[in-house]
Each structure stands twice: as structure tokens, then as C-alpha cells.
Write a protein that holds these residues in place. Sequence first.
Motif, short mmCIF file in Angstrom:
data_model
loop_
_atom_site.label_atom_id
_atom_site.label_comp_id
_atom_site.label_asym_id
_atom_site.label_seq_id
_atom_site.Cartn_x
_atom_site.Cartn_y
_atom_site.Cartn_z
N ARG A 189 -6.04 1.07 1.39
CA ARG A 189 -5.03 0.12 2.12
C ARG A 189 -4.55 -0.63 1.32
N GLY A 190 -5.37 -1.20 0.26
CA GLY A 190 -5.00 -1.97 -0.56
C GLY A 190 -3.91 -1.33 -1.68
N LEU A 191 -4.07 -0.29 -1.86
CA LEU A 191 -3.22 0.57 -2.89
C LEU A 191 -1.74 0.72 -2.11
N LEU A 192 -1.96 1.25 -1.02
CA LEU A 192 -0.53 1.26 -0.08
C LEU A 192 0.04 0.09 0.04
N GLY A 193 -0.48 -1.02 0.39
CA GLY A 193 0.06 -2.40 0.66
C GLY A 193 0.73 -2.99 -0.69
N GLU A 194 -0.01 -2.64 -1.73
CA GLU A 194 0.82 -3.03 -2.91
C GLU A 194 2.10 -2.40 -3.21
N SER A 195 2.43 -1.38 -2.64
CA SER A 195 3.59 -0.65 -2.89
C SER A 195 4.84 -1.43 -2.17
N GLY A 196 4.48 -2.43 -1.33
CA GLY A 196 5.42 -3.00 -0.32
C GLY A 196 5.57 -2.64 0.98
N LEU A 197 4.78 -1.79 1.42
CA LEU A 197 4.99 -1.20 2.77
C LEU A 197 4.55 -2.33 3.73
N GLU A 198 3.57 -2.93 3.68
CA GLU A 198 2.96 -4.14 4.65
C GLU A 198 3.98 -5.35 4.64
N ALA A 199 4.59 -5.50 3.45
CA ALA A 199 5.48 -6.78 3.38
C ALA A 199 6.62 -6.43 4.14
N SER A 200 7.15 -5.04 4.35
CA SER A 200 8.31 -4.61 4.90
C SER A 200 8.10 -4.36 6.36
N GLY A 201 6.82 -4.55 6.92
CA GLY A 201 6.48 -4.50 8.18
C GLY A 201 6.07 -3.40 8.72
N VAL A 202 5.57 -2.42 7.88
CA VAL A 202 5.20 -1.20 8.08
C VAL A 202 3.51 -1.32 8.36
#
Length: 234
Positions: free
Chosen positions: A10-23
Amino acid sequence: MIHEVDDALRGLLGESGLEASGVEIVFDAPTRDWAARRNAPTICAFLYDIREDPSRRGSGAGEVYDADGYVVARRTPPRWFELTYLVTAWASRPQDEHRLLSQVLATLVAAEALPERLLTGSLAELGLTVGLETAGAALDAPAASDVWSALGGELKASLGVRVRAPLAGVARAAAPPVTEGLVVRGTERRQHGDPVPGRRLRYEGVSDPGPDGFAGPRERRPAPVRRRRGDRQP
């Protein structure tokens, strides 16, 4: 260990900007009912296969040290497991799903292992490399079509992601370091009938053990210096 791998992914995918864009990043099983309730862009990493790697099973036991350098426990070697995830993207249009899946692919293939900074709990304590393989051709796991059939859903574009992670061995507490001396007394007596003083063992330089004898508490000596693997003796 499994939940710690989830957190690192989750942390690795989050660092790609997914969570920041509302995903959203979830680990649910993508069943038909689950898919019908989706109302936001989502990346789903479904763990569907767990297998041990017997070729990496070790033997013996390692030592666990405290902050002062003393052995406090002995732990059996870790056992390695392969965790296989089915990663899918969910959005209102196929084009958006493909864009999200492409972003996930670019993030995961750039890493051959989960970053050390993202490891927590036992994974961080062991300090071992947690391998990561994305969309490998030799993934020895059930086919994606079989997984979708078991979930009752329709076949969908997905990524196969395998994580090789260690499960910490069993730790058993070690006996505390010896801090009490030992006195040996014989039956020999002197001419006047007085017993021969006990012969002192350990605690070099101590002439008077005090009223409690050598059974009294003693200050621990510094732990011996441990040589690292590869160091040469002077």
C-alpha cells in the motif's frame, strides 16, 4: 507477516500518487457483488495464493542480543513464503482502468524488492530483503482465469504480483548471563581444627566476597565484542 506485506505494498503504490489523486487501494476479493458497490476509482490487490519456498528453509538457531550486547534469546531461522496477488484497476471507463493499471505497473516493475523504509514489524526487525516480482512469466500459481471463475466475476485485465517474504522463526528465551561466583570448600582441616578456606573461582582480584559471599549480586561485565562476518582477527 502477511499484513506487513500488505502495508508495504500500500505504501509503495501510495508513493506513486494514486492515493493523492483520490484512488482507493484495497485488498478485498473482487467478487461480482463487490464490483457492483464500487463508486470511486480503485486499485484492488487481492491475495489469492500463499506457498512456502522449501529451497530456502534453514536449520539451526540464531542469537538475539539486547541493547548491551548480551544474548537474550535464540531464534529458529525464518521460513520464506511466496504471496501472490491479483492486482486490478476499477473505474467507470476501460480507458481509465488501463491508465491506472499502467501507473501501477510502472511503479511495481521499478522495484525488485519492497523498499526497506516501508517495512514494519517483523519484516523490519529481520532486516532481510523482501523480493518483488511483477507480471512474471513463471508465476507458479493458479491462472487468473481460474481465480475469476472462483470469484464469480468476469475476466478482467490484471497484474500478477509475487512477494517473497520471511516469516520470523520461533524465539526462545536464553538463560541470563552468570553474575554470581562459585566457592568450592573441601573437608580438609588445619591442625587447630579450623576448616581450610574455600577456593575462589571467578571474580579475579576479589579478596573478600563480603557478608553474602559470592552468592551476592555482582555487576555485569561488558559483553564480549562480536566480530562481524568477514572481519579478520588482528
